[in-house]
Design an enzyme around this catalytic site. Sequence first.
Site, PDB file in Angstrom:
ATOM      1  N   SER A 181       0.797  -1.221   0.000  1.00 36.47           N
ATOM      2  CA  SER A 181       0.000   0.000   0.000  1.00 36.47           C
ATOM      3  C   SER A 181       0.835   1.279   0.000  1.00 36.47           C
ATOM      4  CB  SER A 181      -0.963  -0.005   1.181  1.00 36.47           C
ATOM      5  OG  SER A 181      -0.278  -0.215   2.390  1.00 36.47           O
ATOM      6  N   HIS A 209      -5.294  -3.050  -3.030  1.00 36.63           N
ATOM      7  CA  HIS A 209      -4.938  -2.117  -4.106  1.00 36.63           C
ATOM      8  C   HIS A 209      -4.829  -2.798  -5.472  1.00 36.63           C
ATOM      9  CE1 HIS A 209      -4.194   1.033  -1.154  1.00 36.63           C
ATOM     10  NE2 HIS A 209      -3.694   0.068  -0.412  1.00 36.63           N
ATOM     11  N   LYS A 242     -11.680   0.748  -1.996  1.00 40.10           N
ATOM     12  CA  LYS A 242     -10.689   1.445  -2.829  1.00 40.10           C
ATOM     13  C   LYS A 242     -11.212   1.516  -4.267  1.00 40.10           C
ATOM     14  CE  LYS A 242      -7.485   1.177   0.751  1.00 40.10           C
ATOM     15  NZ  LYS A 242      -6.727   0.305   1.630  1.00 40.10           N
TER      16      LYS A 242
HETATM   17  C1  LIG Z   1      -6.829  -0.012   3.028  1.00 37.88           C
HETATM   18  C2  LIG Z   1      -6.262  -1.343   3.301  1.00 37.88           C
HETATM   19  C3  LIG Z   1      -6.906  -2.228   4.159  1.00 37.88           C
HETATM   20  C4  LIG Z   1      -8.098  -1.838   4.973  1.00 37.88           C
HETATM   21  O1  LIG Z   1      -9.257  -1.833   4.224  1.00 37.88           O
HETATM   22  P1  LIG Z   1     -10.491  -0.965   4.745  1.00 37.88           P
HETATM   23  O2  LIG Z   1     -11.626  -1.509   3.965  1.00 37.88           O
HETATM   24  O3  LIG Z   1     -10.177   0.449   4.452  1.00 37.88           O
HETATM   25  O4  LIG Z   1     -10.617  -1.242   6.211  1.00 37.88           O
HETATM   26  C5  LIG Z   1      -6.387  -3.488   4.280  1.00 37.88           C
HETATM   27  N1  LIG Z   1      -5.266  -3.856   3.625  1.00 37.88           N
HETATM   28  C6  LIG Z   1      -4.617  -3.023   2.820  1.00 37.88           C
HETATM   29  C7  LIG Z   1      -3.389  -3.494   2.119  1.00 37.88           C
HETATM   30  C8  LIG Z   1      -5.087  -1.725   2.641  1.00 37.88           C
HETATM   31  O5  LIG Z   1      -4.411  -0.889   1.869  1.00 37.88           O
END
Ligand SMILES: *Cc1c(COP(=O)(O)O)cnc(C)c1O
Length: 386
Positions: A181, A209, A242
């Site tokens: 991330s 992502h 995302k």
């Molecule tokens: C954003 C993210 C999460 C968390 O997801 P949410 O739905 O925002 O709680 C988990 N793992 C990774 C790699 C992320 O980037």
Amino acid sequence: MRSLDEFAGEKLASLDRASLRRTPTVTARAGIWAERDGRRLLSFSCNDYLNLSQHPKIIAAAIEATQRYGIGAGASRLVTGNHPLYTELEERLARLKGTEAACVFGSGYLANTGIIPALAGPDDLIVLDELSHACIHAGAKLSGAEVHLYRHADTAHAGTILAKHRAAKKRALIATDGVFSMDGDLAPLGELSDIAKRFDAWLLSDDAHGLGVLGGGRGSAFARGGAQAPYEVPLQMGTLSKAVGAYGGYLCASRAVIDFMRTRARTFIYSTGLPPPVVAAAIAALDVIETEPAYAAEPLRKARLFTRALNLPEAQSAIVPVIVGETEAALSASELLREEGFLVVAIRPPTVPAGTARLRFAFTAQHPDSDIDRLAGIVRQRVTRH
Ligand SMILES: *Cc1c(COP(=O)(O)O)cnc(C)c1O
């Protein structure tokens, strides 16, 4: 309580001394724009890779679901919160990922902190990439298993850890981000899958992502593309917050694993179901991802325009870090870009290791190429200076 406020005050003062205090800034988003303190900025700090959070069809789907089912789910899914839209969303996710079944959680964070402790306990071993997302580390800790970190993307190191500790443990889990991330690079899923098989370990990839962006929208396990088989990842976890532009987390896996999660993952059992409009939005977003692969390819194409213009290693995902080093330097680079009309948030410890504070650029389908050129020019001349 005086001791309580003193505790918080002292902690804040020490964070301030290190420029590490963080506060949410009010931000109104409209497409690729973000308004902060009355200023409209072109945002490169949003994970809405396909700009679906504001897509008219998806908004319409959410409104329709709200009118039909209301806002809140009213209870956890095992009680009465399992509204009809869930079945469709889970079937769609399983189809997209090519698994037997899928299970939707309240968020990505809740998914990892539910999945990992359901699969591993005190008799077990968990092996993590050191740069895995905070919620993977949290899930591993909650499980009570013995946790070992391997150096980032270093599969030989992961193998050494398993060779040393696997035999003494009942079960073993390897977990990694599919796309990291804060660095935007991809996990070596092929090699990890081989190691997992060799040591009878279960591989979990967090594709927060990757979904919607890589592998024709299907995620990082499909990133090899073409006629090549996807990597074998029995636990494909991800988020709907995302590229999908909504909210919620998921696990795609075999029928047995999913049925087990629904009866044993504590964050699934003891947390209220997602709001129906959010689930409807996610379904509508998956429609776009499945039917418009050329659109899903845009964030990566945009990221590559940027890395080419800056002579950086070619982007592997929609995320491109420009490492600046010290926290203050990252903050002032971010401020400089703000003056030029760009929102690029500085990422600093503890989100990233000390000394690697950075600007993190997230590219989305609708960023105009011309703005990416201008941004790259400014970064080249005034941030990296070469
Ligand atoms: C954003 C993210 C999460 C968390 O997801 P949410 O739905 O925002 O709680 C988990 N793992 C990774 C790699 C992320 O980037």
